[in-house]
Design an enzyme around this catalytic site. Sequence first.
Site, PDB file in Angstrom:
ATOM      1  N   HIS A  65       9.193   3.348   0.220  1.00  0.00           N
ATOM      2  CA  HIS A  65       7.802   2.931   0.055  1.00  0.00           C
ATOM      3  C   HIS A  65       7.695   1.428   0.319  1.00  0.00           C
ATOM      4  O   HIS A  65       8.498   0.644  -0.210  1.00  0.00           O
ATOM      5  CB  HIS A  65       7.309   3.248  -1.359  1.00  0.00           C
TER       6      HIS A  65
ATOM      7  N   ARG B 235       2.321  12.730   3.474  1.00  0.00           N
ATOM      8  CA  ARG B 235       1.721  13.875   2.793  1.00  0.00           C
ATOM      9  C   ARG B 235       1.992  13.761   1.313  1.00  0.00           C
ATOM     10  O   ARG B 235       3.104  13.401   0.899  1.00  0.00           O
ATOM     11  CB  ARG B 235       2.362  15.193   3.268  1.00  0.00           C
TER      12      ARG B 235
ATOM     13  N   ASN C 220      12.588   3.903  10.488  1.00  0.00           N
ATOM     14  CA  ASN C 220      13.577   4.096   9.419  1.00  0.00           C
ATOM     15  C   ASN C 220      14.570   5.196   9.784  1.00  0.00           C
ATOM     16  O   ASN C 220      15.762   5.099   9.466  1.00  0.00           O
ATOM     17  CB  ASN C 220      12.876   4.425   8.101  1.00  0.00           C
TER      18      ASN C 220
HETATM   19  C1  GRF Z   1       7.508   2.578   6.342  1.00  0.00           C
HETATM   20  O1  GRF Z   1       6.837   1.381   6.105  1.00  0.00           O
HETATM   21  C2  GRF Z   1       7.806   3.272   5.044  1.00  0.00           C
HETATM   22  O2  GRF Z   1       8.071   2.393   4.001  1.00  0.00           O
HETATM   23  C3  GRF Z   1       6.554   4.035   4.781  1.00  0.00           C
HETATM   24  O3  GRF Z   1       6.130   4.473   6.043  1.00  0.00           O
HETATM   25  C4  GRF Z   1       6.606   3.598   7.045  1.00  0.00           C
HETATM   26  C5  GRF Z   1       7.368   4.431   8.016  1.00  0.00           C
HETATM   27  O4  GRF Z   1       7.732   3.699   9.152  1.00  0.00           O
HETATM   28  N1  GRF Z   1       6.760   5.101   3.840  1.00  0.00           N
HETATM   29  P1  GRF Z   1       8.691   4.343  10.222  1.00  0.00           P
HETATM   30  O5  GRF Z   1       8.029   5.631  10.707  1.00  0.00           O
HETATM   31  O6  GRF Z   1      10.007   4.607   9.589  1.00  0.00           O
HETATM   32  O7  GRF Z   1       8.782   3.339  11.330  1.00  0.00           O
END
Ligand code: GRF
Length: 218
Positions: free
Chosen positions: A116, A98, A14
């Site tokens: 999320h 966390r 992300n």
């Molecule tokens: C994602 O699925 C997000 O929705 C969740 O943790 C994951 C993080 O993935 N909170 P990345 O580290 O961004 O690949």
Amino acid sequence: MKNIVCLISGRGSNLRALLEAQQARRWDAAPPAAAAQVRAVISNRPGAGGLQIARAAGVATEVIEHGGFPTRAAFDAALAALIDRFDPALVLLAGFLRVLTPEFVARYEGRLINVHPSLLPAFTGLDTHARALAAGVRVHGATVHFVSRDLDAGPIIAQAALGVEPDETAEALAARVLALEHVLLPRCVEWIIQGRVRLAAGRVVAEGLHAADLLVTP
Ligand code: GRF
């Protein structure tokens, strides 16, 4: 220039999507009131893959390991002090694993968002994709929301949704949802830095936005 601070614990896909959007959409070159940059990436795990992504993009990185603190409150206070060095307009939880104290959440009220991997309020917490499959839902997705005191329960900004295939595995479903997160999250961040989305009296105000903007589909 509005500073964005990203908190991560893992691979950082992300974060990568955010950095790509920042570059492609020239957030730095927007009018002064809406110009923004990812100023720092902070991880509570030294091995988080997202740290490499940040470094490759020339973004400052910091590691603060929670294991070194006697209490959750002590860690959160140190984390907040670190974040504040970067004068953030927005603090983004992008896979930051966390639970945060109410004091931390209150400090960043209205400028703290989370992505999320479920259609909240369904499936808060972990293992969302396997739990969605176990529950037999036909629609699943992801949510970006302002963070409140309660876990995965803050005011929803926008969501991404897709139909679940009959024999889909949790891994396949996770990958498809993640691809939508990569569209959803930068979009929400851009709205916030432009001032089009904000938190007011515990509710999301989304000026000039419509259902088609606030729902990402494949
Ligand atoms: C994602 O699925 C997000 O929705 C969740 O943790 C994951 C993080 O993935 N909170 P990345 O580290 O961004 O690949």
